[in-house]
Design an enzyme around this catalytic site. Structure first.
Site, PDB file in Angstrom:
ATOM      1  N   ASP A  12      50.216  20.515 -28.941  1.00 10.95           N
ATOM      2  CA  ASP A  12      50.369  19.063 -28.818  1.00 10.95           C
ATOM      3  C   ASP A  12      51.819  18.821 -28.386  1.00 10.95           C
ATOM      4  OD1 ASP A  12      47.784  18.355 -29.717  1.00 10.95           O
ATOM      5  OD2 ASP A  12      48.416  18.662 -31.789  1.00 10.95           O
ATOM      6  N   ASP A 131      38.097  12.358 -31.211  1.00 14.39           N
ATOM      7  CA  ASP A 131      38.786  12.254 -32.494  1.00 14.39           C
ATOM      8  C   ASP A 131      37.846  11.514 -33.433  1.00 14.39           C
ATOM      9  OD1 ASP A 131      41.017  13.485 -31.408  1.00 14.39           O
ATOM     10  OD2 ASP A 131      41.951  11.587 -30.845  1.00 14.39           O
TER      11      ASP A 131
END
Length: 281
Positions: A12, A131
């Site tokens: 990330d 998500d």
């Protein structure tokens, strides 16, 4: 013969640096993306995912340079995503060295993008990132029921636990898309997505184990590979998400970045549990 299960480190990034947090917040610096990519390439990772979690337009040139630097270190497939909203932006990421494109918010807002990417690059190159957040409250329970009829409330909550609902979250997990995760995953596959990257927001960064119920629900609902993400720490967590969650791949970040778990040792453990993996040379 079944396909080997894949182990996938995730980077990330905020454009130029790798960051990591818990439940999508509290980010800290975790290193240089190209350096980490080179390490995972040697350690035996099956693929690598790089996600630009900042995903703002002013970071796009930085992110493309990060993709170029990471791709130069790899002999394994690279998936890249974060803020990709158009076919042209996807082309830029592919030209920078990515093998697959991951999309999330843009796909929810304009589902036709999934089909456009699939037609351009092939469905195998289109990864739908989801998500997912467990809905912990049951709509429609009035306050007077909660206070006056505890047995009835317990029955409702028990039913909810047996039939959990996960909500699709967008914009880095901040907003609800008001979509059921299972329904959205199935629709995206129909539109052309060739893989699902499924992240449990409830488990992200907690190192408490993958969400097995979530992973199994989606893995058994779609015909494409599902990558489980969120909550990994121990080798047993990976074994569980493969054997009980029916995942095709498992993704983790902080445990690899911080040397809590080596990929080589993890794969050796999985092989000892009769889970097929590609062992590093």
């Amino acid at each position: 013969m079944s396909l080997a299960r894949r182990i996938i480190p995730c980077l990330d990034t905020d454009g130029a640096r790798v960051v990591k947090g818990v439940n999508f917040v509290g980010l800290r610096d975790a290193g240089d993306p190209a350096t980490l990519a080179a390490r995972y390439n040697v350690e035996g990772a099956d693929e690598l995912v790089v996600l630009d979690i900042a995903a703002s337009r002013d970071r796009r040139p930085t992110f493309l340079e990060t993709i170029r630097r990471v791709a130069a270190e790899l002999a394994i497939p690279l998936t890249a995503g974060g803020g990709i909203r158009s076919l042209d932006e996807a082309r830029g990421v592919i030209r920078a060295g990515a093998d697959k494109i991951a999309i999330n918010t843009a796909a929810v807002e304009r589902p036709a993008l999934v089909t456009e990417l699939s037609q351009e690059f092939g469905s195998q190159a289109v990864v739908l990132a989801i998500d997912a957040k467990l809905e912990s409250t049951t709509p429609g329970i009035p306050d007077e029921l909660a206070s006056a009829n505890q047995p009835r409330l317990a029955t409702i909550l028990e039913s909810q636990a047996e039939n959990p609902h996960w909500d699709v979250r967008i914009r880095g997990g901040r907003d609800s898309a008001h979509l059921d995760v299972r329904t959205w995953a199935q629709r995206a596959v129909e539109l052309g997505a060739g893989e699902i990257l499924l992240t449990s927001m409830d488990r992200d960064g907690t190192q408490s184990g993958f969400d097995i119920a979530l992973t199994n629900a989606i893995s058994t609902a779609v015909s494409v590979p599902v990558i489980a993400s969120g909550g990994a720490k121990s080798p047993q967590h990976f074994a569980e998400v493969f054997s009980e969650g029916a995942a095709d791949a498992a993704l983790a970040a902080s445990i690899f970045h911080d040397d809590t778990q080596s990929i080589r040792a993890l794969k050796q453990f999985l092989a000892s549990q009769n889970i097929e993996v590609r062992l590093p040379c």
